[in-house]
Design an enzyme around this catalytic site. Structure first.
Site, mmCIF file in Angstrom:
data_model
loop_
_atom_site.group_PDB
_atom_site.id
_atom_site.type_symbol
_atom_site.label_atom_id
_atom_site.label_comp_id
_atom_site.label_asym_id
_atom_site.label_seq_id
_atom_site.Cartn_x
_atom_site.Cartn_y
_atom_site.Cartn_z
ATOM 1 N N HIS A 160 8.435 5.122 -1.976
ATOM 2 C CA HIS A 160 8.914 5.200 -3.369
ATOM 3 C C HIS A 160 10.089 6.168 -3.529
ATOM 4 O O HIS A 160 10.668 6.248 -4.614
ATOM 5 C CB HIS A 160 7.785 5.648 -4.301
ATOM 6 C CG HIS A 160 6.672 4.656 -4.434
ATOM 7 N ND1 HIS A 160 6.868 3.344 -4.828
ATOM 8 C CD2 HIS A 160 5.329 4.777 -4.217
ATOM 9 C CE1 HIS A 160 5.705 2.703 -4.850
ATOM 10 N NE2 HIS A 160 4.763 3.547 -4.471
ATOM 11 N N ASP A 196 2.600 -2.383 1.621
ATOM 12 C CA ASP A 196 1.854 -1.566 0.658
ATOM 13 C C ASP A 196 1.638 -2.385 -0.625
ATOM 14 O O ASP A 196 2.445 -3.255 -0.951
ATOM 15 C CB ASP A 196 2.676 -0.308 0.345
ATOM 16 C CG ASP A 196 1.921 0.730 -0.467
ATOM 17 O OD1 ASP A 196 1.450 1.709 0.127
ATOM 18 O OD2 ASP A 196 1.808 0.546 -1.710
ATOM 19 N N HIS A 198 2.061 -1.451 -3.567
ATOM 20 C CA HIS A 198 3.101 -1.145 -4.554
ATOM 21 C C HIS A 198 4.485 -1.454 -3.981
ATOM 22 O O HIS A 198 4.724 -1.256 -2.787
ATOM 23 C CB HIS A 198 3.027 0.329 -4.950
ATOM 24 C CG HIS A 198 1.675 0.737 -5.464
ATOM 25 N ND1 HIS A 198 0.718 1.327 -4.652
ATOM 26 C CD2 HIS A 198 1.120 0.611 -6.690
ATOM 27 C CE1 HIS A 198 -0.380 1.555 -5.370
ATOM 28 N NE2 HIS A 198 -0.178 1.132 -6.608
ATOM 29 N N ASP A 285 -3.412 0.059 0.650
ATOM 30 C CA ASP A 285 -3.997 -0.021 -0.689
ATOM 31 C C ASP A 285 -4.073 -1.454 -1.212
ATOM 32 O O ASP A 285 -4.369 -1.679 -2.380
ATOM 33 C CB ASP A 285 -3.249 0.884 -1.685
ATOM 34 C CG ASP A 285 -1.751 0.826 -1.527
ATOM 35 O OD1 ASP A 285 -1.253 -0.034 -0.775
ATOM 36 O OD2 ASP A 285 -1.059 1.657 -2.166
HETATM 37 ZN ZN LIG Z 1 0.866 1.982 -2.639
#
Ligand SMILES: [Zn+2]
Length: 350
Positions: A160, A196, A198, A285
Site C-alpha cells: 500500500h 493480497d 486488498h 488475507d
Molecule cells: Zn491485505
C-alpha cells in the site's frame, strides 16, 4: 526455498488502530511474522538467512526523497514536540483541497504523507521498515544469483506504500524493492503479481508509468473493499506503462473456483510480457477466517495457489504482505510456498 528474515521487524509494533469506529489493537503485529517463521522452520522449507543487502538504494528509486526523509525523522519530531502515544494522522488533503508543498506542522505532515488512519508510527517503525527493505533486496539478489525461489519473510508489509505516502500498515514498498533489485540485477522485465485481498495501490503507483515491471492484482472490489479508491479494472497504466497494469477486482465472498479463474488470467497476461522473473505480493488475507477481509479461500486452496504460480515457470521472489488470521498464517504461507516448490521441482535448489 531460501528464506530471508530479520528479527528487526519486531521493532515496529503498533499499539492501536481505528476500526469500526473504535480504537482497537492493531491487526498488523509482530506475532504474524513469528508465526510464519515458526511454520517455515517446522516445515523445513529451506535455509533461513539474515538480510545482507541495504534495501534503501532500490527504495530510493521508487519513493520520493522528501517522503523517505519524513519517515526517518517523524518519530523524533513527534517526541520532541512532547506528543504522547504513537504518531498518527487525522486530517488529509482531499480532492476538494489544492495539494501544495510539504506542510510544516506535525499533524499536517502526517496527513500529507499518508492516506488512512490505520497506520501508526512509533520508535521502531523506520528501523523495521528498513529491515523489510533489506530482506526484500536480499531475497531478490538470491534469485538474481540463480535460485528458483526465495521468500522475503518480512513486515511491516509494503504494497500500500506509494512514491510519497504510507498507509494500510505499509511504509516502504517491499515488493517494488524486490522488483527493482531484479531489474538492477539484469532482468529486462519483472512481473509483479499481487494476491493480497486488498489492492496493491502502492505497487501499482510506483510502476504505473513504467513498462518494464508489468503489475497484476487480484483483490476485493474497491467499491466495497479497502483501499477503496484504487484497483478498478479501467486502471491500466500510463505513458510508457500504458497497458502494463491489470486489475481484477472480485466480489466479496469469492471462493476458489472464481479466484482460480482470475488467477489463471493474470498469469497468462503476465506471461505475455515474457518476464525474466516474478515477484509475488503474498498476502494471505484471502483466507476465509481473515478478520478484516472478505474472500473465502480455505487452507487447502493455498497449495493450489502456489502450484499455479509455479506454472509461469519463472524465478520467483515471494514477499509477505497481509494476512490477519494470525494463527492460520503460518500454515497458509507454507501451503503456498510448498505448493510452488512441489510444482516447480525447485526443492533441489534449496
Ligand atoms: Zn491485505
Amino acid at each position: 526455498m531460501i528464506v530471508i528474515h530479520s528479527p528487526e521487524h519486531a521493532r515496529h509494533h503498533s499499539q492501536c488502530e481505528v476500526h469500526n469506529g473504535a480504537l482497537v489493537p492493531s491487526f498488523e503485529s509482530p506475532r504474524r511474522a513469528e508465526i510464519v517463521l515458526e511454520a517455515v522452520t517446522a516445515a523445513d522449507l529451506g535455509p533461513i538467512r539474515p538480510p545482507s543487502a541495504d534495501g534503501l538504494a532500490p527504495a530510493a528509486v521508487l519513493h520520493r526523497v522528501d517522503y523517505l526523509r519524513f519517515l526517518e525523522t517523524i518519530w523524533n519530531d513527534w517526541q520532541s514536540a512532547g506528543r504522547a502515544g504513537e504518531a498518527m494522522a487525522f486530517s488529509w488533503c482531499t480532492h476538494a483541497f489544492r495539494p501544495r508543498q510539504e506542510p510544516l506542522g506535525l499533524d499536517a505532515r502526517l496527513g500529507y504523507y499518508s492516506f488512512c488512519v490505520d497506520t501508526t508510527i512509533n520508535a521502531g517503525t523506520w528501523g523495521a521498515a528498513r529491515s523489510a527493505a533489506d530482506v526484500c533486496r536480499t531475497a531478490a539478489a538470491v534469485v538474481c544469483d540463480g535460485a528458483a525461489g526465495a521468500f522475503a519473510l518480512c513486515r511491516p508489509p509494503g504494497h500500500h506504500a506509494g512514491p510519497g505516502y504510507f498507509g494500510g500498515y505499509c511504509f516502504l514498498n517491499n515488493a517494488g524493492i524486490a522488483a527493482q533489485t531484479l531489474r538492477d540485477g539484469g532482468c529486462a522485465r519483472v512481473a509483479v503479481l499481487d494476491v493480497d485481498f486488498h489492492h496493491g495501490n502502492g505497487t501499482q503507483d510506483v510502476f504505473y508509468q513504467r513498462g518494464d515491471v508489468p503489475f497484476a492484482s487480484l483483490h476485493g472490489d474497491p467499491r466495497h473493499c479497502f483501499p477503496f479508491y484504487s484497483g478498478h479494472a479501467d486502471e491500466t497504466g500510463a505513458g510508457p506503462g500504458a497497458g502494463a497494469t491489470l486489475n481484477l477486482p472480485l466480489p466479496p465472498g469469492t471462493t476458489w473456483p472464481t479466484y482460480a479463474e482470475a488467477l489463471d488470467h493474470a498469469l497468462r497476461w503476465l506471461g505475455g510480457f515474457d518476464p525474466d522473473a516474478l515477484v509475488v505480493s503474498l498476502g494471505l488475507d484471502t483466507f476465509a477466517g481473515d478478520p478484516i477481509s472478505a474472500f473465502r479461500l480455505e487452507t487447502d486452496d493455498f497449495p493450489r495457489l502456489g502450484e499455479r504460480l509455479a506454472s509461469l515457470g519463472k524465478p520467483t521472489v515471494f514477499v509477505l504482505e497481509g494476512g490477519y488470521a494470525a494463527e492460520d498464517l503460518g500454515r497458509n504461507a507454507v501451503g503456498v510456498l510448498g505448493g510452488f516448490e512441489s510444482a516447480s521441482g525447485s526443492g533441489g535448489n534449496r
